[in-house]
Write an enzyme that holds these catalytic residues in place. Structure first.
Site, PDB file in Angstrom:
ATOM      1  N   SER A  32     125.038  38.070  58.119  1.00 53.90           N
ATOM      2  CA  SER A  32     123.890  37.719  57.286  1.00 53.90           C
ATOM      3  C   SER A  32     123.845  38.442  55.948  1.00 53.90           C
ATOM      4  O   SER A  32     123.106  38.034  55.057  1.00 53.90           O
ATOM      5  CB  SER A  32     122.585  37.971  58.033  1.00 53.90           C
ATOM      6  OG  SER A  32     122.362  39.362  58.187  1.00 53.90           O
ATOM      7  N   LYS A  69     118.934  43.956  55.975  1.00 51.66           N
ATOM      8  CA  LYS A  69     118.555  42.938  54.987  1.00 51.66           C
ATOM      9  C   LYS A  69     118.227  43.598  53.651  1.00 51.66           C
ATOM     10  O   LYS A  69     118.023  44.800  53.563  1.00 51.66           O
ATOM     11  CB  LYS A  69     117.313  42.155  55.444  1.00 51.66           C
ATOM     12  CG  LYS A  69     117.424  41.511  56.800  1.00 51.66           C
ATOM     13  CD  LYS A  69     118.400  40.376  56.830  1.00 51.66           C
ATOM     14  CE  LYS A  69     118.517  39.858  58.264  1.00 51.66           C
ATOM     15  NZ  LYS A  69     119.744  39.198  58.540  1.00 51.66           N
TER      16      LYS A  69
END
Length: 165
Positions: A32, A69
């Site tokens: 991700s 993230k």
């Protein structure tokens, strides 16, 4: 023997304190955050830091797993998302850490329009690989208390050894 026991106990106490309160090593899992971070990259988090826009953080997701993230919005920020573009506090984002790979799906989501402000003690996070990331779009805002730390250093792979931007 007693002196050695004291030295070992003090050493263990220092190591525990540093790891629990200052730094923690982590290993990246998943895709991700590509192209910025890849599977099995080894990083060091700083737990004593002020988190700002575009910092990379590791946090506990609602299911207890750890995610890495990029922080897009900090408390009080106003975010608009439309046609794959992100507007932060009235300014379109320039995101040089995105290389286009895997982000075509995100850009193609022109029908998705949202506008919101980040609440106090929360962050809005997105993966760099927007088309393949479970992030605030699904998880909602990340509470400050769920943040483990900010990525500061990469020690593997060796070709990328050093402090991260």
């Amino acid at each position: 023997m007693l002196v050695w026991m004291k030295v070992l106990l003090l050493t263990a106490f220092i190591i525990f304190g540093v790891r629990h309160f200052l730094f923690e090593p982590v290993i990246v899992e998943g895709e991700s955050m590509q192209p910025s971070y890849h599977e099995n990259d080894k990083l060091v988090l700083s737990k004593a830091t002020t988190i700002t826009n575009f910092d990379t953080i590791v946090f506990f997701a609602p299911d207890g797993s750890r995610f890495i993230k990029r922080v897009i919005g900090v408390p009080g920020d106003h975010i608009q998302m439309a046609s794959g573009e992100i507007i932060l506090n009235g300014q379109p984002l320039d995101e040089p850490y995105l290389d286009g790979g895997g982000n075509d799906d995100f850009t193609a989501q022109s029908q998705l329009v949202s506008e919101f402000s980040v609440p106090p003690d929360c962050y809005y996070v997105l993966g760099d690989n927007r088309g393949n990331s479970t992030d605030s779009r699904m998880l909602g805002f990340i509470r400050e208390q769920d943040v483990i730390g900010e990525v500061k250093f990469r020690f593997a792979p060796l070709r990328q050894f050093g402090f991260v931007e």
